[in-house]
Design an enzyme around this catalytic site. Structure first.
Site, short mmCIF file in Angstrom:
data_model
loop_
_atom_site.label_atom_id
_atom_site.label_comp_id
_atom_site.label_asym_id
_atom_site.label_seq_id
_atom_site.Cartn_x
_atom_site.Cartn_y
_atom_site.Cartn_z
CG ASP A 275 -2.10 97.07 -5.08
OD1 ASP A 275 -0.94 97.10 -4.63
OD2 ASP A 275 -2.38 96.70 -6.23
CG HIS A 326 2.30 87.20 -14.41
ND1 HIS A 326 2.19 87.69 -15.69
CD2 HIS A 326 2.16 88.27 -13.59
CE1 HIS A 326 2.00 89.00 -15.64
NE2 HIS A 326 1.98 89.37 -14.39
#
Length: 424
Positions: A275, A326
């Site tokens: 991340d 998404h």
């Protein structure tokens, strides 16, 4: 031809009775019966299935027995409930009510520095949804099982605050965003831009402030503990033990909540959680604070990495993208997937854990409405939408001619499906 009303009422009433009977029988076998039902993900499969079926049948009965003419009344109530929950969270009422015992409205209003009459109004509306309760003849305030959980569970508290301070204000700007930008696909022309008066993308906005980055990561970790999003569904969606001591690269893995769940269930797997650097720094601290067994933490390492850069971990067993793609329009999703392909070995797979929108009415309404809600949330924050299976196929086909979706599975009760991609 649709069932007549009497047939529908009979069918759902029978389902309620049958499912409730299964759950009641199970509860009677327990030494200490709980005051509320545990998550369907933590009980035997048959009991979890009965809970899901009971919830769906009860939901359908509720709507069948409501007068359609009262739809605006019901929506008004729902809106005010949301507003009251936000109010209570903002003034930290859950943490001010004693975990055990009671407190008077007057004392509570003084502690929160809010008007006594408003406190009563908001609390009593919340009580109709089983948030808090009144105790004793003088009307003392006490926790219900739900509000006690909200006050004592840090993950749920994070999600509650994020909902109150970010999700709710963003949703209220949905009409204005459409009126201003109509069918815009730009990532910086969203309801979130209007709600927080900024000109960047949502991810630009949170990256500008380390506190926002951490807040977002914490909220995502919190969401992953709720039934429809629970990471335990990921464990049941694939035979992870078949990977032996393979490496799972958890891309955009935030605080590592998915990897931790998998590591606890599959003792041979190793994990790399990737991340942004700010998230990684905070996540390492949080992992240490949790004091998990060394047998789990020794197999998890964190790595700063951008989704759009070439994947540095070569030949991993799985490259996991859980609720990542998404957030991005098709072209960006394609770029993310293309960044992985050069790193893949002959047995590597890409796992996409995301919503696959169903045909309307093809799955239980209690599950479909969560998916539809997420669909709108995405649009309000990023101008993207959840995807159908055909949408996912179209994206994968543009990544690499060799990459194909080999398998799709959705665990009962989960709103996320697992799409397994392989090079063939």
């Amino acid at each position: 031809m649709a069932d007549c009303l009497s047939s529908q009422l009979e069918r759902y009433a029978n389902q309620v009775a049958s499912s409730a009977g299964i759950i009641i029988s199970h509860l009677k076998t327990l030494k200490d019966e709980p005051s509320t039902l545990p998550s369907e993900t933590t009980v035997p499969t048959a009991i979890g299935t009965a809970q899901l079926q009971l919830a769906e049948a009860a939901f359908q009965l509720l709507h069948l027995t409501r007068d359609p003419g009262n739809v605006l009344t019901n929506l008004t109530v729902d809106l005010q409930v949301i507003s009251s929950v936000r109010w209570l969270l903002h003034f930290e009422i859950p943490s001010l009510v004693p975990q055990e015992g009671t407190i008077s409205y007057q004392e509570l209003s003084c502690l929160a520095n809010v008007p006594d009459n408003l406190l009563r109004s908001h609390l009593r509306l919340a009580m109709t949804c089983h948030l808090f309760q009144e105790s004793g003849p003088t009307g003392m305030v006490a926790h219900s099982a739900v509000s006690r959980k909200l006050a004592s569970d840090p993950s749920l508290a994070y999600w509650g605050q994020y909902f109150a301070n970010t999700v709710f204000p963003t949703a209220t700007q949905s009409v204005n965003a459409t009126a201003t930008w109509a069918d815009s696909k730009q990532l910086n022309e969203t309801a979130h831009n209007l709600a927080f008066d900024h000109r960047g993308t949502f991810f630009d906005y949170i990256a500008q402030d380390p506190a926002r980055t951490v807040e977002f990561a914490n909220s995502m970790r919190a969401v992953s503990t709720t039934g429809p999003f629970d990471t335990c569904h990921l464990c049941k969606s694939f035979d992870w033990s078949s990977l032996g001591d393979g490496v799972v690269v958890d891309m955009g893995g935030s605080t590592g909540h998915a990897s931790i769940t998998l590591a606890e269930s599959f003792p041979s797997l190793r994990f790399v959680v990737q991340d942004l650097p700010d998230v990684v720094s905070d996540s390492i601290k949080r992992l240490e604070e949790r004091q998990l067994p060394l047998s789990v933490t020794s197999r998890i390492r964190f790595q700063g990495h951008s989704l759009f850069h070439l994947q540095p971990v070569k030949g991993a067993a799985v490259y996991l993208l859980r609720q990542i793609l998404h957030d991005w329009p098709n072209q960006e999703a394609i770029k993310i997937l293309r960044s992985i392909v050069p790193a893949m070995g002959p047995k590597s797979r890409i796992f996409i854990a995301d919503i696959v929108l169903p045909k309307t009415g093809s799955i239980p309404a209690t599950e479909e409405r969560v998916m539809r809600c997420n669909d709108l949330l995405l649009h309000q924050f990023t101008n993207t939408l959840e995807r159908t299976f055909e949408d996912w196929q179209a994206i994968v086909s543009r990544v690499d001619d060799r990459l194909q979706i080999q398998h799709v599975y959705r665990d009962p009760g989960s709103i996320l499906s697992l799409l397994v991609l392989e090079i063939v």
